[in-house]
Design a protein around this motif. Structure first.
Motif, short mmCIF file in Angstrom:
data_model
loop_
_atom_site.label_atom_id
_atom_site.label_comp_id
_atom_site.label_asym_id
_atom_site.label_seq_id
_atom_site.Cartn_x
_atom_site.Cartn_y
_atom_site.Cartn_z
N ILE A 126 0.88 -1.17 0.00
CA ILE A 126 0.00 0.00 0.00
C ILE A 126 0.91 1.21 0.00
CG2 ILE A 126 -1.80 1.28 1.21
CD1 ILE A 126 -2.62 -1.27 2.62
N VAL A 127 0.80 2.02 -1.04
CA VAL A 127 1.59 3.26 -1.09
C VAL A 127 0.63 4.44 -1.11
CG1 VAL A 127 3.54 2.15 -2.27
CG2 VAL A 127 1.77 3.23 -3.63
N GLY A 128 1.17 5.62 -0.79
CA GLY A 128 0.33 6.82 -0.76
C GLY A 128 0.99 7.88 0.10
N ALA A 129 0.48 9.08 -0.02
CA ALA A 129 1.08 10.21 0.69
C ALA A 129 0.83 10.11 2.20
CB ALA A 129 0.49 11.51 0.15
N ASN A 130 1.53 10.95 2.95
CA ASN A 130 1.28 11.06 4.39
C ASN A 130 -0.18 11.39 4.62
OD1 ASN A 130 3.86 10.58 5.18
ND2 ASN A 130 4.40 12.75 5.37
N GLY A 131 -0.80 10.68 5.56
CA GLY A 131 -2.18 10.99 5.92
C GLY A 131 -3.22 10.37 5.00
N ALA A 132 -2.79 9.57 4.02
CA ALA A 132 -3.75 8.98 3.09
C ALA A 132 -4.62 7.91 3.74
CB ALA A 132 -3.01 8.37 1.89
N GLY A 133 -4.14 7.37 4.88
CA GLY A 133 -4.91 6.34 5.57
C GLY A 133 -4.28 4.96 5.53
N LYS A 134 -3.00 4.92 5.23
CA LYS A 134 -2.32 3.61 5.09
C LYS A 134 -2.28 2.88 6.44
CE LYS A 134 1.50 5.48 3.48
NZ LYS A 134 1.14 6.91 3.68
N SER A 135 -1.80 3.58 7.47
CA SER A 135 -1.73 2.93 8.79
C SER A 135 -3.12 2.60 9.30
CB SER A 135 -1.06 3.85 9.82
OG SER A 135 0.25 4.16 9.41
N THR A 136 -4.05 3.49 9.02
CA THR A 136 -5.44 3.24 9.46
C THR A 136 -5.98 1.97 8.80
OG1 THR A 136 -5.76 5.61 9.75
CG2 THR A 136 -7.75 4.26 9.57
N THR A 137 -5.60 1.74 7.55
CA THR A 137 -6.04 0.52 6.86
C THR A 137 -5.52 -0.72 7.60
OG1 THR A 137 -6.04 1.69 4.75
CG2 THR A 137 -6.00 -0.71 4.64
N LEU A 138 -4.22 -0.72 7.91
CA LEU A 138 -3.66 -1.89 8.61
C LEU A 138 -4.31 -2.06 9.98
CD1 LEU A 138 0.18 -1.86 7.83
CD2 LEU A 138 -1.71 -2.81 6.51
N LYS A 139 -4.49 -0.96 10.69
CA LYS A 139 -5.07 -1.06 12.04
C LYS A 139 -6.53 -1.52 11.99
CE LYS A 139 -2.13 2.48 14.07
NZ LYS A 139 -2.14 3.93 14.30
N THR A 140 -7.23 -1.11 10.95
CA THR A 140 -8.62 -1.55 10.82
C THR A 140 -8.66 -3.06 10.57
OG1 THR A 140 -9.21 0.60 9.89
CG2 THR A 140 -10.81 -1.18 9.60
N ILE A 141 -7.77 -3.52 9.69
CA ILE A 141 -7.73 -4.96 9.39
C ILE A 141 -7.41 -5.75 10.66
CG2 ILE A 141 -6.43 -6.75 8.14
CD1 ILE A 141 -6.06 -4.61 5.88
N ALA A 142 -6.51 -5.20 11.48
CA ALA A 142 -6.10 -5.89 12.71
C ALA A 142 -7.13 -5.78 13.83
CB ALA A 142 -4.75 -5.36 13.18
N GLY A 143 -8.21 -5.06 13.59
CA GLY A 143 -9.24 -4.93 14.61
C GLY A 143 -8.93 -3.88 15.67
N GLU A 144 -7.97 -2.99 15.36
CA GLU A 144 -7.59 -1.95 16.33
C GLU A 144 -8.31 -0.63 16.09
OE1 GLU A 144 -3.32 -1.57 16.32
OE2 GLU A 144 -3.07 -3.73 16.60
N VAL A 145 -8.90 -0.48 14.92
CA VAL A 145 -9.67 0.74 14.60
C VAL A 145 -11.06 0.29 14.18
CG1 VAL A 145 -9.90 2.62 12.90
CG2 VAL A 145 -7.69 2.19 13.98
N LYS A 146 -12.03 1.04 14.64
CA LYS A 146 -13.44 0.65 14.46
C LYS A 146 -13.88 0.76 13.01
CE LYS A 146 -17.81 1.73 16.78
NZ LYS A 146 -18.22 0.35 16.94
N GLN A 147 -14.55 -0.28 12.51
CA GLN A 147 -15.16 -0.23 11.17
C GLN A 147 -16.54 0.41 11.30
OE1 GLN A 147 -15.52 -4.26 9.60
NE2 GLN A 147 -13.53 -4.78 10.43
N PHE A 148 -16.83 1.35 10.42
CA PHE A 148 -18.18 1.94 10.39
C PHE A 148 -19.07 1.18 9.41
CE2 PHE A 148 -15.82 6.22 11.11
CZ PHE A 148 -15.61 5.90 12.44
#
Ligand code: ATP
Length: 233
Positions: free
Chosen positions: A33-55
């Motif tokens: 996953i590539v993209g600029a700072n703040g694009a949501g890359k870390s959020t994507t990984l954390k969501t997959i890992a169950g650390e960030v809430k899915q809406f």
């Protein structure tokens, strides 16, 4: 399919950061996953890992859903996230960090400690050193090695090359290749788009919480839009 992320929306404190992200990873595949700072890359990984809430949307690992708050069980099922910042046990030795990593993985076969130490020879030399006292690069290797002790079926790496010299980055990428050869899926977030597109089989370009482009890494690396935005023209 090992990992299937379907139209996921997620974020923090009710603020949506991912606006419908879909991606997939197969066993033995390296996906970037590539993209600029703040694009949501870390959020994507954390969501997959169950650390960030899915809406909305769904994350399925091995065909079974992953939901928020279950990151512990997720790891026991074989999905390991190596976060940026590494999260080692700083006051424990290399050896003890590795032992901690094996917890919960008794029912799966994976890399033996010996195989892991062969992948990262520096850790063998430093077995008795406290994690806190190692360089950033060595800590990064230990973080990946510790995750491997948990016999992952999918390994997620958040910016593993941050702070590493080109030589150490190469060592980490070399290890990722060996991990792929063992049939483990790898989902890797990287700032260094050029190097990671060389390594990965497929990639997703994330922009403002949406997948802007995706496909075969070599094709993406030749795409003028990717070259202009992420490969310095
Ligand atoms: P970077 O390379 O800078 O880490 P990224 O693509 O990984 O970029 P994220 O870390 O996923 O981006 O951040 C996406 C957005 O979510 C940013 O606007 C960020 O400020 C916000 N964000 C990240 N973590 C939190 C948090 N814990 N609470 C609130 N907002 C957050």
């Amino acid at each position: 399919m090992l990992l299937e992320v379907d139209e996921v929306r997620s974020g923090y404190h009710g603020l949506e950061i991912l606006h419908g992200v879909s991606l997939s990873v197969e066993p033995g595949e390296v996906v970037a996953i590539v993209g600029a700072n703040g694009a949501g890359k870390s959020t994507t990984l954390k969501t997959i890992a169950g650390e960030v809430k899915q809406f909305a949307g769904s994350v399925k690992f091995d065909g079974k859903p992953i939901s928020f708050g279950g990151s512990h069980q997720v790891a026991r099922r074989g999905l390991m996230l190596v976060p940026e910042g590494r999260a080692l046990f700083g006051s424990l030795t290399v050896e003890d960090n590795l032992k901690m990593g094996a917890w919960g993985a008794r029912d799966r076969s994976g890399f033996s400690e010996q195989e892991i130490l062969e992948l990262f020879p520096i850790l063998e030399e430093r077995r008795d050193q406290l994690a806190d006292t190692m360089s950033g690069g060595q800590q990064q290797m230990l973080a990946i090695a510790r995750a491997l002790m948990g016999a992952p079926r999918l390994l997620m790496l958040d910016e593993p090359s941050t702070g590493l010299s080109p030589k150490l980055t190469w060592d980490v990428f070399h290890a990722v290749n060996a991990i792929r050869e063992r049939g483990v899926g790898v989902l890797i977030v990287e700032q260094n788009a050029r190097q990671v597109l060389d390594l990965a089989d497929r990639a997703y370009v994330l922009e403002s919480g949406l997948v802007a482009l995706s496909g075969d890494s070599a094709e993406l690396a030749n795409d003028p839009r990717v070259q202009a935005a992420y490969l310095g023209g």
